[in-house]
Enzyme design. Structure first.
Site, PDB file in Angstrom:
ATOM      1  N   ASP A  51      12.400  -5.052   8.323  1.00 40.95           N
ATOM      2  CA  ASP A  51      12.890  -6.052   7.370  1.00 40.95           C
ATOM      3  C   ASP A  51      14.092  -5.514   6.583  1.00 40.95           C
ATOM      4  O   ASP A  51      14.667  -6.220   5.751  1.00 40.95           O
ATOM      5  CB  ASP A  51      11.780  -6.577   6.447  1.00 40.95           C
ATOM      6  CG  ASP A  51      11.166  -5.495   5.579  1.00 40.95           C
ATOM      7  OD1 ASP A  51      11.537  -4.313   5.721  1.00 40.95           O
ATOM      8  OD2 ASP A  51      10.299  -5.840   4.745  1.00 40.95           O
ATOM      9  N   SER A  52      14.509  -4.287   6.882  1.00 46.88           N
ATOM     10  CA  SER A  52      15.813  -3.803   6.408  1.00 46.88           C
ATOM     11  C   SER A  52      16.918  -4.719   6.931  1.00 46.88           C
ATOM     12  O   SER A  52      18.050  -4.690   6.441  1.00 46.88           O
ATOM     13  CB  SER A  52      16.065  -2.359   6.867  1.00 46.88           C
ATOM     14  OG  SER A  52      15.832  -2.225   8.251  1.00 46.88           O
ATOM     15  N   ASP A  90       8.318  -5.923  11.627  1.00 46.00           N
ATOM     16  CA  ASP A  90       7.809  -5.923  10.252  1.00 46.00           C
ATOM     17  C   ASP A  90       7.276  -7.287   9.863  1.00 46.00           C
ATOM     18  O   ASP A  90       7.945  -8.309  10.077  1.00 46.00           O
ATOM     19  CB  ASP A  90       8.951  -5.588   9.276  1.00 46.00           C
ATOM     20  CG  ASP A  90       8.988  -4.118   8.907  1.00 46.00           C
ATOM     21  OD1 ASP A  90       7.973  -3.415   9.100  1.00 46.00           O
ATOM     22  OD2 ASP A  90      10.047  -3.670   8.415  1.00 46.00           O
ATOM     23  N   LYS A 119       4.179  -4.049  11.700  1.00 41.08           N
ATOM     24  CA  LYS A 119       4.103  -3.045  10.628  1.00 41.08           C
ATOM     25  C   LYS A 119       3.945  -3.783   9.312  1.00 41.08           C
ATOM     26  O   LYS A 119       4.567  -4.824   9.093  1.00 41.08           O
ATOM     27  CB  LYS A 119       5.360  -2.173  10.615  1.00 41.08           C
ATOM     28  CG  LYS A 119       5.389  -1.185   9.442  1.00 41.08           C
ATOM     29  CD  LYS A 119       6.408  -0.079   9.644  1.00 41.08           C
ATOM     30  CE  LYS A 119       7.829  -0.457   9.326  1.00 41.08           C
ATOM     31  NZ  LYS A 119       8.072  -0.934   7.948  1.00 41.08           N
ATOM     32  N   GLU A 121       3.265  -2.996   4.858  1.00 42.26           N
ATOM     33  CA  GLU A 121       3.354  -1.967   3.812  1.00 42.26           C
ATOM     34  C   GLU A 121       2.094  -1.957   2.946  1.00 42.26           C
ATOM     35  O   GLU A 121       1.538  -3.003   2.638  1.00 42.26           O
ATOM     36  CB  GLU A 121       4.586  -2.237   2.931  1.00 42.26           C
ATOM     37  CG  GLU A 121       5.892  -2.153   3.702  1.00 42.26           C
ATOM     38  CD  GLU A 121       7.120  -2.351   2.807  1.00 42.26           C
ATOM     39  OE1 GLU A 121       6.979  -2.493   1.568  1.00 42.26           O
ATOM     40  OE2 GLU A 121       8.234  -2.376   3.366  1.00 42.26           O
ATOM     41  N   GLU A 188       7.629   6.911   3.823  1.00 41.32           N
ATOM     42  CA  GLU A 188       9.010   6.784   3.335  1.00 41.32           C
ATOM     43  C   GLU A 188       9.148   7.359   1.929  1.00 41.32           C
ATOM     44  O   GLU A 188       8.311   7.103   1.046  1.00 41.32           O
ATOM     45  CB  GLU A 188       9.414   5.292   3.315  1.00 41.32           C
ATOM     46  CG  GLU A 188      10.828   5.074   2.792  1.00 41.32           C
ATOM     47  CD  GLU A 188      11.375   3.669   3.048  1.00 41.32           C
ATOM     48  OE1 GLU A 188      10.716   2.862   3.724  1.00 41.32           O
ATOM     49  OE2 GLU A 188      12.486   3.403   2.547  1.00 41.32           O
TER      50      GLU A 188
HETATM   51  O1  KIV Z   1      12.627  -2.082   7.538  1.00 41.35           O
HETATM   52  C1  KIV Z   1      12.848  -0.928   7.963  1.00 41.35           C
HETATM   53  O2  KIV Z   1      13.912  -0.623   8.496  1.00 41.35           O
HETATM   54  C2  KIV Z   1      11.793   0.054   7.795  1.00 41.35           C
HETATM   55  C3  KIV Z   1      12.133   1.473   8.107  1.00 41.35           C
HETATM   56  C4  KIV Z   1      13.032   1.998   7.069  1.00 41.35           C
HETATM   57  C5  KIV Z   1      10.942   2.316   8.285  1.00 41.35           C
HETATM   58  O3  KIV Z   1      10.727  -0.271   7.408  1.00 41.35           O
END
Ligand code: KIV
Length: 272
Positions: A51-52, A90, A119, A121, A188
C-alpha cells in the site's frame, strides 16, 4: 556459480520453509505490469503489491488514502504480467479493521485479482482477523514494528520498540501472530537488536525494512531501489540506479529531436 533457490515458486509454504536455510530471502514491491516484470526478471523471491502505492505511485502523503479498489486494480496489473514469484497484496487501512468478515471479503477480492497471499499490519489485536483470513485458506503475512497504517496512533512514522516495554510487546506480538499461522512477518523500523531477537523468537521468516541485518530477508520499495522515489530517501534505502534522471534525459532528447525536425524519421512513419 551460486544457485539461487526460488522457493517462492512454491508459494507461501515454500517461503515459510526457507526459515533457517541460510540464504536471505528477497522481497520487493511492484504496483503495475512494468515494475512486476522488472521485479520478476530481477529474481526476487516475493513480489509485494504494497500500500506504499499511495505515496510512491498515487502521490499521497501516507498510505491511509489507499482503498481496496486501488489494491485490487494494482494487484491485477501485477498478476497479469504473470511473475513466477509469489505475489502478496496488502490489505489497505480500513479494509480489515472492522472485523473478520470484512477482512475475509477483502482478502478474497485480492486473491481473485491474482494475489497468492495477503499482508496486514498489527500484532495481538489483529489475531481474530488473521485467523479468519487463514480459515478462508488465504495465507497471511504479518507486519509489525513501524506500521504505517497506524501512524496517527503512533504519533508519526517513528522507529518502534526503543523502550524495553515496547520491545517486549513487539516480541510478544510477533510470537502471537506467527503462532496463529502467519507464514512470514515484515518487521519495519525497529532497532537491529530487537529485529534479531524477534527473528530468533519466531519459527517463520522475517523480512526487515529499516530493521538491520539479522532478519531472514529484506524488503524494499521498488521505486527507492531504482531511483524513482523522489529526492528524499530514508536512511535504510540503497539506490542501485537513477531511473528518474535517465527518464528525464530520454524525454529531453526526444523533445529536442521533435523541435529540430529529427523525429519522426522515415522509418518511424507509415508510407501508406
Ligand atoms: O507497502 C509497502 O510497501 C510495505 C513494505 C514497506 C513492507 O508494506
Amino acid at each position: 556459480m551460486m544457485t539461487v533457490q526460488r522457493a517462492s515458486l512454491l508459494g507461501a509454504p515454500g517461503i515459510r520453509a526457507r526459515k533457517g536455510q541460510g540464504q536471505p530471502l528477497v522481497m520487493v514491491t511492484a504496483y503495475d505490469a512494468p515494475t512486476a516484470r522488472a521485479a520478476a526478471a530481477g529474481g526476487v523471491d516475493v513480489i509485494l503489491v504494497g500500500d506504499s502505492l499511495g505515496m510512491v505511485v498515487l502521490g499521497f502523503e501516507d498510505t491511509l488514502h489507499v482503498t481496496i479498489e486501488d489494491m485490487v486494480r494494482h494487484t491485477g496489473a501485477v498478476a497479469r504480467s504473470q511473475p513466477p514469484q509469489l505475489v502478496v497484496a496488502d490489505l489497505p487501512w480500513a479494509s480489515y479493521h472492522s472485523g473478520p468478515r470484512e477482512a475475509v471479503n477483502n482478502a478474497v477480492r485480492l486473491v481473485r485479482a491474482g494475489a497468492g497471499a495477503v499482508k496486514l499490519e498489527g500484532g495481538t489485536k489483529r489475531l481474530k482477523v488473521i485467523r479468519a483470513v487463514l480459515d478462508a485458506e488465504i495465507p497471511v503475512m504479518g507486519h509489525i514494528g513501524l506500521t504505517p497504517q497506524s501512524f496517527h496512533a503512533m504519533g508519526g512514522h517513528r522507529v518502534q520498540g526503543r523502550s524495553p516495554a515496547e520491545a517486549k510487546l513487539l516480541v510478544e506480538d510477533a510470537i502471537a501472530i506467527s503462532d496463529a499461522g502467519c507464514f512470514a512477518l515484515v518487521i519495519e523500523g525497529v532497532p537491529d537488536a530487537l529485529a534479531a531477537e524477534v527473528t530468533r523468537a519466531v519459527p517463520v521468516p522475517t523480512f526487515g525494512i529499516g530493521a538491520g541485518r539479522s532478519c531472514d530477508g529484506q524488503v524494499l520499495v521498488f521505486h527507492d531501489i531504482v531511483g524513482l522515489g523522489g529526492p528524499r530517501a530514508p536512511r535504510f534505502v540503497r539506490r542501485y540506479a537513477q531511473l528518474e534522471t535517465l527518464a528525464s534525459e530520454a524525454v529531453t532528447t526526444w523533445a529536442s529531436d521533435v523541435r529540430a525536425g529529427r523525429f519522426p524519421a522515415a522509418g518511424e512513419s507509415y508510407a501508406h
